[in-house]
Write a protein that holds these residues in place. Structure first.
Motif, PDB file in Angstrom:
ATOM      1  N   GLY A 144       0.903  -1.307  -0.013  1.00  0.00           N
ATOM      2  CA  GLY A 144       0.106   0.051   0.213  1.00  0.00           C
ATOM      3  C   GLY A 144       1.051   1.435  -0.061  1.00  0.00           C
ATOM      4  N   LEU A 145       2.013   1.393  -0.400  1.00  0.00           N
ATOM      5  CA  LEU A 145       3.048   2.315  -0.554  1.00  0.00           C
ATOM      6  C   LEU A 145       2.990   3.028  -2.004  1.00  0.00           C
ATOM      7  CD1 LEU A 145       5.050   3.622   1.291  1.00  0.00           C
ATOM      8  CD2 LEU A 145       6.789   2.083   0.613  1.00  0.00           C
ATOM      9  N   VAL A 146       3.453   4.381  -2.216  1.00  0.00           N
ATOM     10  CA  VAL A 146       3.556   4.808  -3.319  1.00  0.00           C
ATOM     11  C   VAL A 146       4.579   5.823  -3.195  1.00  0.00           C
ATOM     12  CG1 VAL A 146       1.424   4.174  -4.725  1.00  0.00           C
ATOM     13  CG2 VAL A 146       1.664   6.292  -3.315  1.00  0.00           C
ATOM     14  N   PHE A 147       5.492   6.297  -4.364  1.00  0.00           N
ATOM     15  CA  PHE A 147       6.311   7.300  -4.145  1.00  0.00           C
ATOM     16  C   PHE A 147       5.405   8.597  -4.541  1.00  0.00           C
ATOM     17  CE2 PHE A 147       9.459   3.886  -4.209  1.00  0.00           C
ATOM     18  CZ  PHE A 147       9.952   4.024  -2.979  1.00  0.00           C
ATOM     19  N   ALA A 148       5.932   9.827  -4.099  1.00  0.00           N
ATOM     20  CA  ALA A 148       5.202  11.098  -4.613  1.00  0.00           C
ATOM     21  C   ALA A 148       6.287  12.077  -4.623  1.00  0.00           C
ATOM     22  CB  ALA A 148       4.167  11.185  -3.683  1.00  0.00           C
ATOM     23  N   VAL A 149       6.076  12.935  -5.471  1.00  0.00           N
ATOM     24  CA  VAL A 149       7.007  14.238  -5.320  1.00  0.00           C
ATOM     25  C   VAL A 149       6.588  15.167  -4.355  1.00  0.00           C
ATOM     26  CG1 VAL A 149       7.990  16.010  -6.720  1.00  0.00           C
ATOM     27  CG2 VAL A 149       7.833  13.862  -7.760  1.00  0.00           C
ATOM     28  N   ARG A 150       7.269  15.627  -3.502  1.00  0.00           N
ATOM     29  CA  ARG A 150       7.276  16.621  -2.513  1.00  0.00           C
ATOM     30  C   ARG A 150       7.441  17.768  -2.773  1.00  0.00           C
ATOM     31  NH1 ARG A 150       6.193  20.163   0.504  1.00  0.00           N
ATOM     32  NH2 ARG A 150       6.341  20.117   2.793  1.00  0.00           N
ATOM     33  N   ARG A 151       8.744  17.924  -3.558  1.00  0.00           N
ATOM     34  CA  ARG A 151       9.238  19.230  -3.917  1.00  0.00           C
ATOM     35  C   ARG A 151      10.253  19.244  -5.045  1.00  0.00           C
ATOM     36  NH1 ARG A 151      13.830  22.506  -2.757  1.00  0.00           N
ATOM     37  NH2 ARG A 151      13.026  24.640  -2.385  1.00  0.00           N
ATOM     38  N   VAL A 152      10.322  20.099  -6.165  1.00  0.00           N
ATOM     39  CA  VAL A 152      11.129  20.053  -7.272  1.00  0.00           C
ATOM     40  C   VAL A 152      11.710  21.532  -7.106  1.00  0.00           C
ATOM     41  CG1 VAL A 152      11.394  20.122  -9.628  1.00  0.00           C
ATOM     42  CG2 VAL A 152       9.883  18.393  -8.397  1.00  0.00           C
ATOM     43  N   GLU A 153      13.059  21.510  -7.260  1.00  0.00           N
ATOM     44  CA  GLU A 153      13.528  23.012  -7.427  1.00  0.00           C
ATOM     45  C   GLU A 153      14.170  22.817  -9.091  1.00  0.00           C
ATOM     46  OE1 GLU A 153      17.181  25.602  -5.778  1.00  0.00           O
ATOM     47  OE2 GLU A 153      16.114  24.272  -4.354  1.00  0.00           O
ATOM     48  N   ALA A 154      13.967  23.531  -9.890  1.00  0.00           N
ATOM     49  CA  ALA A 154      14.430  23.434 -11.177  1.00  0.00           C
ATOM     50  C   ALA A 154      15.101  24.628 -11.764  1.00  0.00           C
ATOM     51  CB  ALA A 154      13.440  22.911 -12.218  1.00  0.00           C
ATOM     52  N   ASP A 155      16.221  24.219 -12.696  1.00  0.00           N
ATOM     53  CA  ASP A 155      16.818  25.417 -13.296  1.00  0.00           C
ATOM     54  C   ASP A 155      16.907  24.949 -14.722  1.00  0.00           C
ATOM     55  OD1 ASP A 155      17.703  27.054 -11.123  1.00  0.00           O
ATOM     56  OD2 ASP A 155      19.308  25.420 -10.760  1.00  0.00           O
ATOM     57  N   GLU A 182      21.202  12.209  -3.482  1.00  0.00           N
ATOM     58  CA  GLU A 182      22.022  12.994  -2.610  1.00  0.00           C
ATOM     59  C   GLU A 182      21.704  13.014  -1.373  1.00  0.00           C
ATOM     60  OE1 GLU A 182      24.124  15.130  -4.037  1.00  0.00           O
ATOM     61  OE2 GLU A 182      23.678  15.041  -5.921  1.00  0.00           O
ATOM     62  N   GLN A 183      20.564  12.473  -0.882  1.00  0.00           N
ATOM     63  CA  GLN A 183      20.139  12.303   0.456  1.00  0.00           C
ATOM     64  C   GLN A 183      19.143  11.409   0.877  1.00  0.00           C
ATOM     65  OE1 GLN A 183      18.729  15.792   2.448  1.00  0.00           O
ATOM     66  NE2 GLN A 183      19.759  15.176   4.384  1.00  0.00           N
ATOM     67  N   MET A 184      19.314  10.546   1.867  1.00  0.00           N
ATOM     68  CA  MET A 184      18.108   9.709   2.150  1.00  0.00           C
ATOM     69  C   MET A 184      17.937   9.594   3.781  1.00  0.00           C
ATOM     70  SD  MET A 184      17.101   5.900   1.206  1.00  0.00           S
ATOM     71  CE  MET A 184      18.332   5.814  -0.414  1.00  0.00           C
ATOM     72  N   THR A 185      16.616   9.942   4.180  1.00  0.00           N
ATOM     73  CA  THR A 185      16.419   9.613   5.501  1.00  0.00           C
ATOM     74  C   THR A 185      15.320   8.800   5.455  1.00  0.00           C
ATOM     75  OG1 THR A 185      14.419  11.386   5.432  1.00  0.00           O
ATOM     76  CG2 THR A 185      16.710  12.396   5.763  1.00  0.00           C
ATOM     77  N   GLY A 186      14.666   8.627   6.953  1.00  0.00           N
ATOM     78  CA  GLY A 186      13.635   7.483   6.997  1.00  0.00           C
ATOM     79  C   GLY A 186      12.405   7.916   6.131  1.00  0.00           C
ATOM     80  N   ALA A 187      12.194   9.235   5.813  1.00  0.00           N
ATOM     81  CA  ALA A 187      10.791   9.392   5.215  1.00  0.00           C
ATOM     82  C   ALA A 187      11.107  10.301   3.841  1.00  0.00           C
ATOM     83  CB  ALA A 187      10.219  10.635   6.237  1.00  0.00           C
ATOM     84  N   ARG A 188      12.242  10.288   3.347  1.00  0.00           N
ATOM     85  CA  ARG A 188      12.233  10.987   2.144  1.00  0.00           C
ATOM     86  C   ARG A 188      13.602  10.623   1.365  1.00  0.00           C
ATOM     87  NH1 ARG A 188      15.068  16.225   2.546  1.00  0.00           N
ATOM     88  NH2 ARG A 188      15.985  16.481   4.628  1.00  0.00           N
ATOM     89  N   ILE A 189      13.553  10.962   0.153  1.00  0.00           N
ATOM     90  CA  ILE A 189      14.806  10.660  -0.605  1.00  0.00           C
ATOM     91  C   ILE A 189      15.026  12.042  -1.509  1.00  0.00           C
ATOM     92  CG2 ILE A 189      15.859   9.318  -2.695  1.00  0.00           C
ATOM     93  CD1 ILE A 189      13.848   7.177  -1.870  1.00  0.00           C
ATOM     94  N   VAL A 190      16.155  12.369  -1.367  1.00  0.00           N
ATOM     95  CA  VAL A 190      16.404  13.802  -2.316  1.00  0.00           C
ATOM     96  C   VAL A 190      17.169  13.317  -3.226  1.00  0.00           C
ATOM     97  CG1 VAL A 190      17.428  15.886  -2.307  1.00  0.00           C
ATOM     98  CG2 VAL A 190      16.129  15.146  -0.189  1.00  0.00           C
ATOM     99  N   THR A 226      12.476  15.836  -4.163  1.00  0.00           N
ATOM    100  CA  THR A 226      12.375  15.454  -3.204  1.00  0.00           C
ATOM    101  C   THR A 226      11.059  14.354  -3.162  1.00  0.00           C
ATOM    102  OG1 THR A 226      13.126  17.077  -1.767  1.00  0.00           O
ATOM    103  CG2 THR A 226      11.810  15.693  -0.371  1.00  0.00           C
ATOM    104  N   LEU A 227      11.377  13.193  -2.716  1.00  0.00           N
ATOM    105  CA  LEU A 227      10.326  12.035  -2.930  1.00  0.00           C
ATOM    106  C   LEU A 227       9.993  11.657  -1.518  1.00  0.00           C
ATOM    107  CD1 LEU A 227      11.809   9.723  -5.496  1.00  0.00           C
ATOM    108  CD2 LEU A 227      10.074  11.427  -5.889  1.00  0.00           C
ATOM    109  N   VAL A 228       8.603  11.402  -1.429  1.00  0.00           N
ATOM    110  CA  VAL A 228       8.164  10.962  -0.018  1.00  0.00           C
ATOM    111  C   VAL A 228       7.254   9.673  -0.157  1.00  0.00           C
ATOM    112  CG1 VAL A 228       8.146  13.155   1.219  1.00  0.00           C
ATOM    113  CG2 VAL A 228       6.120  12.224  -0.058  1.00  0.00           C
ATOM    114  N   ALA A 229       7.169   8.786   0.791  1.00  0.00           N
ATOM    115  CA  ALA A 229       6.436   7.797   0.705  1.00  0.00           C
ATOM    116  C   ALA A 229       4.984   7.976   1.340  1.00  0.00           C
ATOM    117  CB  ALA A 229       6.880   6.524   1.351  1.00  0.00           C
ATOM    118  N   LEU A 230       3.966   7.590   0.488  1.00  0.00           N
ATOM    119  CA  LEU A 230       2.523   7.831   0.923  1.00  0.00           C
ATOM    120  C   LEU A 230       1.929   6.233   0.906  1.00  0.00           C
ATOM    121  CD1 LEU A 230       1.400  10.624  -1.365  1.00  0.00           C
ATOM    122  CD2 LEU A 230       2.465  11.022   0.955  1.00  0.00           C
TER     123      LEU A 230
END
Length: 128
Positions: free
Chosen positions: A51-62, A80-88, A106-110
């Motif tokens: 029951g888990l999906v990845f979602a984009v939480r934030r995008v910073e674009a150039d 670049e970075q991974m925590t218990g709740a997100r992947i950058v 920045t990706l998060v799990a939902l």
């Protein structure tokens, strides 16, 4: 680092013949999908079984330089970075040696209900 190759099609361009700005987001989305798949993660099974999906939480674009019809591009994806709740991730779109677009995503799990949840330990272990 993961690399995903693609070609610019006519449908990707605007009236000026350059890639429409929003299409870079489509390009990096495709690259993330292939990156996850290459890590051995089956997103369909993850959704069905856990029951888990990845979602984009934030995008910073150039937007650095334009891509044009028929260009061959490479999207490079790097954790670049991974925590218990997100992947950058950093994601760059290049044409040869030329950097055209760069994003930090920045990706998060939902959960099935759309609630934020921690990334499962097995996902944190295999996604690198």
């Amino acid at each position: 680092m993961h690399e995903f190759a693609l070609r610019v099609y006519y449908e990707d361009t605007d009236l000026a013949g350059i890639v429409y700005y929003a299409n870079y987001l489509r390009f990096i989305e495709r690259a993330r999908t292939e990156w996850v798949r290459d890590q051995g993660v089956d997103q369909t099974r993850l959704k069905e079984d856990e029951g888990l999906v990845f979602a984009v939480r934030r995008v910073e674009a150039d937007y650095i330089a334009p891509a044009r019809f028929d260009d061959e591009l490479i999207v490079r994806t790097k954790v670049e970075q991974m925590t218990g709740a997100r992947i950058v991730l950093s994601q760059d779109v290049k044409r040869g040696a030329d950097l055209l677009f760069s994003a930090q995503v920045t990706l998060v799990a939902l959960t099935r209900d759309g609630q934020p949840t921690r990334l499962p330990a097995n996902i944190r272990r295999i996604v690198h």
